[in-house]
Enzyme design. Structure first.
Site, PDB file in Angstrom:
ATOM      1  N   SER A 272       0.831  -1.201   0.000  1.00 35.48           N
ATOM      2  CA  SER A 272       0.000   0.000   0.000  1.00 35.48           C
ATOM      3  C   SER A 272       0.863   1.246   0.000  1.00 35.48           C
ATOM      4  O   SER A 272       2.075   1.191   0.157  1.00 35.48           O
ATOM      5  CB  SER A 272      -0.904  -0.009   1.225  1.00 35.48           C
ATOM      6  OG  SER A 272      -0.119   0.362   2.350  1.00 35.48           O
ATOM      7  N   LYS A 273       0.183   2.362  -0.181  1.00 36.40           N
ATOM      8  CA  LYS A 273       0.890   3.639  -0.236  1.00 36.40           C
ATOM      9  C   LYS A 273       1.679   3.897   1.035  1.00 36.40           C
ATOM     10  O   LYS A 273       2.690   4.567   1.029  1.00 36.40           O
ATOM     11  CB  LYS A 273      -0.111   4.774  -0.446  1.00 36.40           C
ATOM     12  CG  LYS A 273      -0.847   4.630  -1.757  1.00 36.40           C
ATOM     13  CD  LYS A 273      -1.495   5.907  -2.223  1.00 36.40           C
ATOM     14  CE  LYS A 273      -2.042   5.675  -3.630  1.00 36.40           C
ATOM     15  NZ  LYS A 273      -2.428   6.868  -4.336  1.00 36.40           N
ATOM     16  N   ARG A 274       1.190   3.384   2.139  1.00 34.48           N
ATOM     17  CA  ARG A 274       1.827   3.665   3.430  1.00 34.48           C
ATOM     18  C   ARG A 274       3.021   2.753   3.704  1.00 34.48           C
ATOM     19  O   ARG A 274       3.846   3.048   4.550  1.00 34.48           O
ATOM     20  CB  ARG A 274       0.836   3.506   4.581  1.00 34.48           C
ATOM     21  CG  ARG A 274      -0.396   4.330   4.400  1.00 34.48           C
ATOM     22  CD  ARG A 274      -0.932   4.918   5.676  1.00 34.48           C
ATOM     23  NE  ARG A 274      -1.803   6.016   5.334  1.00 34.48           N
ATOM     24  CZ  ARG A 274      -1.456   7.273   5.323  1.00 34.48           C
ATOM     25  NH1 ARG A 274      -0.237   7.628   5.656  1.00 34.48           N
ATOM     26  NH2 ARG A 274      -2.319   8.217   4.977  1.00 34.48           N
ATOM     27  N   ASP A 275       3.064   1.618   2.993  1.00 37.42           N
ATOM     28  CA  ASP A 275       4.094   0.629   3.320  1.00 37.42           C
ATOM     29  C   ASP A 275       5.504   1.130   3.100  1.00 37.42           C
ATOM     30  O   ASP A 275       6.403   0.826   3.870  1.00 37.42           O
ATOM     31  CB  ASP A 275       3.882  -0.649   2.499  1.00 37.42           C
ATOM     32  CG  ASP A 275       2.748  -1.468   3.051  1.00 37.42           C
ATOM     33  OD1 ASP A 275       2.488  -1.339   4.265  1.00 37.42           O
ATOM     34  OD2 ASP A 275       2.115  -2.204   2.296  1.00 37.42           O
TER      35      ASP A 275
END
Ligand code: GLU
Length: 524
Positions: A272-275
């Site tokens: 994900s974008k946060r990873d």
């Protein structure tokens, strides 16, 4: 391998159709890349269309970010928001007036209807269904008959509401009991029963189409032959297939290819974008700063990746050539890439492999090119003027690049080529230094300083070996201390070549300084 797309008798036209809702994730970049490779391989046309109908999710700067990212990577478009083309405009918000007629046509054909339900009414329906233990409450072939729409209201009543300007949406009327089938190039046959589909909104009274309508209308108008996109759109595909059918556009229906997800390194879920910043590697092509929250995310470019390396590593996330070759230029990818070698299983992102790819490209870069990059750093370090030199720095780069992943590693690995070591790797000195070594290096200094040694890598090696033999110590035991005295470090680039490049005067000076320093530290 030749791919046969005989059903597409039309010239290949593919599009990348991102929504400008934030920075482009590398999964999106991979989708763009596969479209690009496919288009090039089939002498087709590649289009960049911006899908910005959802104004609530619009993020300023996102479109520019997308354009700049793909330009950096060498993924070029033939038509689109940047270059224009025969189907301009390519930004859906600018195409707004085109969509209404198709929504109205669907109503005329009995495949869509007006719905006037308010947010509260929709919420009430959801609650009602939840109370009745319906797992996934939907506006669908059952519930639509009890809602406020042009299927349940009289024609007059519908007209009255429309004329009075009451807000409405246009929903697709999903058939009750049918199977929708289509062939996906990557997944094979996909069969979905219409009972699992809901009556998605296609159009809103503010004149904006939703993603589904705009996407299908534009693919049709832009004569798209293949829709290559992420797996997250697979659930929407049956709806899109129905829209082609309802509009009588079956002959123009593109072939679908839904790409599997990029997974976290441990294979546990979607990347994900946060990873990225959480797990220590970028998931975006370029740095991004959120215009609202100010939150920063790091990008491959700023982390020192070469665009060729990023293209290569992304190509391999979900595709392989079926051979052991791992390094591919963009041209080679164009020649080799086929959708039938794209995996239908998720591809695990491997940050180590990403670094490996960069190293491969780093090693293959001409030394002069690397020197131009490294010289910027060298200058900033306040190095003596005579060493801020392209030829010298190119030679330094030639020696150190094998030890680096990024050009930003160069200073740590090869700063000693410019500035003598301020300190030594003490573990080596403590472990290996003794009186024999001391007198060995004192003698070595004299031999190296003698003009009869021409100070090439070879002659330096020969001097060390013969001196070691004479002194009765193994050459192996002097190499590492020699490196530490001259470079400060226990490991580094090829030892004798390093000495040759540093030059006689510098090496001799550093041996001298080393003997004094070690002597001083052992007597204190
Ligand atoms: N606008 C969609 C997205 O943001 C495009 C999906 C598609 O390619 O059909 O990914």
């Amino acid at each position: 391998m030749a791919e046969n797309y005989s059903s597409a008798t039309r010239p290949v036209r593919v599009r990348f159709a991102p929504s400008p809702t934030g920075p482009l994730h590398i999964g999106g970049v991979r989708t763009a890349l596969y479209n690009y490779l496919f288009a090039r391989r089939h002498n087709g046309t590649f289009i960049l269309r911006i899908e910005d109908t959802d104004r609530n999710r619009f993020v300023p700067g996102a479109e520019q970010y997308i354009v700049e990212s793909l330009k950096w990577l060498g993924i070029h478009f033939d038509e689109g928001v940047v270059n224009g083309g025969p189907h301009a405009p390519y930004r859906q918000s600018e195409r707004k007036p085109m969509y209404r007629q198709y929504a109205e046509e669907l109503i005329k054909r009995g495949n869509a209807y007006y719905a006037f339900d308010t947010t509260e009414e929709l919420e009430a329906m959801r609650k009602r269904l939840e109370a009745a233990k319906v797992a996934a409450p939907q506006y669908n072939y059952i519930t639509r008959s009890s809602m406020k729409n042009s299927l349940t209201l009289s024609e007059d009543e519908t007209k009255k509401r429309l004329d009075s300007g009451e807000p409405y949406v246009i929903r697709i009327k999903i058939p009750r009991n049918e199977e929708v089938r289509f062939h996906d190039i990557i997944r094979g046959w996909v069969v979905v029963h219409t009972q699992s589909l809901d009556d998605k909104v296609l159009f809103k009274s503010d004149g904006m189409p939703t993603y589904h309508l705009a996407n299908v209308v534009d693919d049709y108008l832009m004569q798209i032959t293949h829709v290559i996109r992420g797996e997250e759109w697979l659930p929407s595909a049956p709806l899109h297939v129905l829209l082609y059918r309802f509009m009588g556009w079956q002959d123009m229906m593109p072939q679908f290819a839904h790409l599997s997800l990029l997974l976290r390194p441990d294979g546990n879920g979607k990347l994900s974008k946060r990873d990225g910043d959480r797990l220590g590697f970028p998931v975006f092509p370029l740095d991004w700063k959120d215009p609202v929250t100010g939150e920063k995310s790091s990008g491959y470019r700023e982390q020192g990746y070469f665009p060729e390396a990023v293209v290569n590593l992304l190509a391999f996330l979900g595709w392989n050539p079926g051979t052991t070759q791992e390094l591919f230029t963009m041209e080679e990818l164009v020649e080799t890439f086929t959708l039938d070698r794209v995996s239908k299983h998720g591809a695990k992102f491997d940050p180590e492999k990403a670094r490996w790819y960069n190293r491969q490209y780093l090693i293959r870069k001409p030394n002069e090119e690397l020197a131009d990059i490294f010289l910027q750093v060298v200058k900033a370090k306040g190095v003596p003027e005579n060493l801020v030199n392209r030829d010298y720095t190119a030679k330094v780069c030639g020696l150190i690049k094998e030890k680096a992943y990024f050009t930003s590693d160069f200073w740590d690995i090869g700063g000693f080529f410019y500035i003598p070591p301020a300190a030594y790797d003490n573990s080596v000195i403590q472990k290996k230094w003794n009186d024999h070594l001391h007198s060995f290096f004192a003698k070595l200094k004299h031999e190296l300083d003698n003009p009869s040694c021409n100070f090439t890598a070879q002659s330096i090696e020969a001097v060390i070996k013969s001196l070691a033999a004479e002194s009765g110590i193994s050459p192996g035991s002097v190499m590492q201390p020699f490196r530490v005295i001259v470079t400060g470090m226990a490991a580094g680039p090829a030892l004798f070549e390093t000495m040759e490049l540093l030059g006689r005067d510098e090496v001799v000076k550093r041996i001298d300084a080393g003997l004094i320093r070690i002597e001083a530290s052992s007597t204190t």
